[in-house]
Design an enzyme around this catalytic site. Sequence first.
Site, PDB file in Angstrom:
ATOM      1  N   HIS A  40       0.844  -1.192   0.000  1.00 42.34           N
ATOM      2  CA  HIS A  40       0.000   0.000   0.000  1.00 42.34           C
ATOM      3  C   HIS A  40       0.884   1.249   0.000  1.00 42.34           C
ATOM      4  O   HIS A  40       2.105   1.153   0.191  1.00 42.34           O
ATOM      5  CB  HIS A  40      -0.951  -0.003   1.210  1.00 42.34           C
TER       6      HIS A  40
HETATM    7  C1  T46 Z   1       2.700   0.887   6.942  1.00 45.06           C
HETATM    8  C2  T46 Z   1       3.481  -0.343   7.256  1.00 45.06           C
HETATM    9  C3  T46 Z   1       4.954  -0.053   7.430  1.00 45.06           C
HETATM   10  C4  T46 Z   1      -4.861  -0.210  13.238  1.00 45.06           C
HETATM   11  O1  T46 Z   1      -5.980  -0.450  13.711  1.00 45.06           O
HETATM   12  N1  T46 Z   1      -4.171   0.908  13.651  1.00 45.06           N
HETATM   13  C5  T46 Z   1      -2.933   1.211  13.173  1.00 45.06           C
HETATM   14  O2  T46 Z   1      -2.351   2.239  13.583  1.00 45.06           O
HETATM   15  C6  T46 Z   1      -2.348   0.347  12.181  1.00 45.06           C
HETATM   16  C7  T46 Z   1      -0.985   0.673  11.610  1.00 45.06           C
HETATM   17  C8  T46 Z   1      -3.049  -0.765  11.777  1.00 45.06           C
HETATM   18  N2  T46 Z   1      -4.278  -1.030  12.301  1.00 45.06           N
HETATM   19  C9  T46 Z   1      -4.988  -2.253  11.896  1.00 45.06           C
HETATM   20  C10 T46 Z   1      -5.467  -2.266  10.449  1.00 45.06           C
HETATM   21  C11 T46 Z   1      -5.437  -3.739  10.081  1.00 45.06           C
HETATM   22  O3  T46 Z   1      -6.648  -4.342  10.477  1.00 45.06           O
HETATM   23  O4  T46 Z   1      -4.086  -3.364  12.000  1.00 45.06           O
HETATM   24  C12 T46 Z   1      -4.308  -4.295  10.952  1.00 45.06           C
HETATM   25  C13 T46 Z   1      -3.020  -4.573  10.181  1.00 45.06           C
HETATM   26  O5  T46 Z   1      -2.661  -3.384   9.431  1.00 45.06           O
HETATM   27  P1  T46 Z   1      -1.977  -3.448   7.984  1.00 45.06           P
HETATM   28  O6  T46 Z   1      -2.501  -4.605   7.228  1.00 45.06           O
HETATM   29  O7  T46 Z   1      -2.125  -2.112   7.343  1.00 45.06           O
HETATM   30  O8  T46 Z   1      -0.438  -3.721   8.394  1.00 45.06           O
HETATM   31  P2  T46 Z   1       0.864  -3.685   7.493  1.00 45.06           P
HETATM   32  O9  T46 Z   1       1.931  -4.306   8.282  1.00 45.06           O
HETATM   33  O10 T46 Z   1       0.591  -4.221   6.126  1.00 45.06           O
HETATM   34  O11 T46 Z   1       1.198  -2.102   7.308  1.00 45.06           O
HETATM   35  C14 T46 Z   1       1.601  -1.328   8.421  1.00 45.06           C
HETATM   36  C15 T46 Z   1       0.873   0.030   8.435  1.00 45.06           C
HETATM   37  O12 T46 Z   1      -0.541  -0.192   8.397  1.00 45.06           O
HETATM   38  C16 T46 Z   1       1.251   0.893   7.276  1.00 45.06           C
HETATM   39  O13 T46 Z   1       0.813   2.222   7.478  1.00 45.06           O
HETATM   40  O14 T46 Z   1       3.193   1.779   6.271  1.00 45.06           O
HETATM   41  O15 T46 Z   1       3.010  -1.085   8.383  1.00 45.06           O
END
Ligand code: T46
Length: 133
Positions: A49
């Site tokens: 993303h």
């Molecule tokens: C990024 C990379 C480096 C929340 O509820 N609050 C938060 O602050 C974050 C970051 C995530 N979430 C929830 C949303 C999803 O249900 O946690 C779950 C996993 O998030 P995501 O799939 O977006 O995780 P990554 O590891 O793919 O990405 C994360 C960050 O979301 C993103 O901003 O740049 O780490």
Amino acid sequence: MDYKLIDLNIHGDNRGKLIALESNKDVPFEIKRIYWIYDTLPNEERGHHSHPNMKQLVVAMDGSCEFELDDGYSKVNITLNRPDLGLYIGKNIWRVMKNFSYGCKLMVLASDYYDESEYIRNYDKFLNEVKNA
Ligand code: T46
């Protein structure tokens, strides 16, 4: 591409080491949120993303992982494997995190509060965004 590797300032003495990060000094933005990522298995990828408005600084507190960054024109691969190295990621950069070592712990400082509607999770939409930025 708006990214940089930042050597963090270590306060070390014979007891061990300490690193402190302050908004707009060691970190090139105002910190509004901190989160950490752990227990990711080596065969899993994360990310896929971009963020049109948010900047972040990532530190591998333990273990290692690879970041593939893409600004729509070129790509770079960066390995994070030291707690005294920060990866600054600016706006509009597609990121993929992979090759996590067992036990890898990533700490992320973000310039904004969590807002799922700000994420671009479709690569073609990201390319469109970059071209019109
Ligand atoms: C990024 C990379 C480096 C929340 O509820 N609050 C938060 O602050 C974050 C970051 C995530 N979430 C929830 C949303 C999803 O249900 O946690 C779950 C996993 O998030 P995501 O799939 O977006 O995780 P990554 O590891 O793919 O990405 C994360 C960050 O979301 C993103 O901003 O740049 O780490």
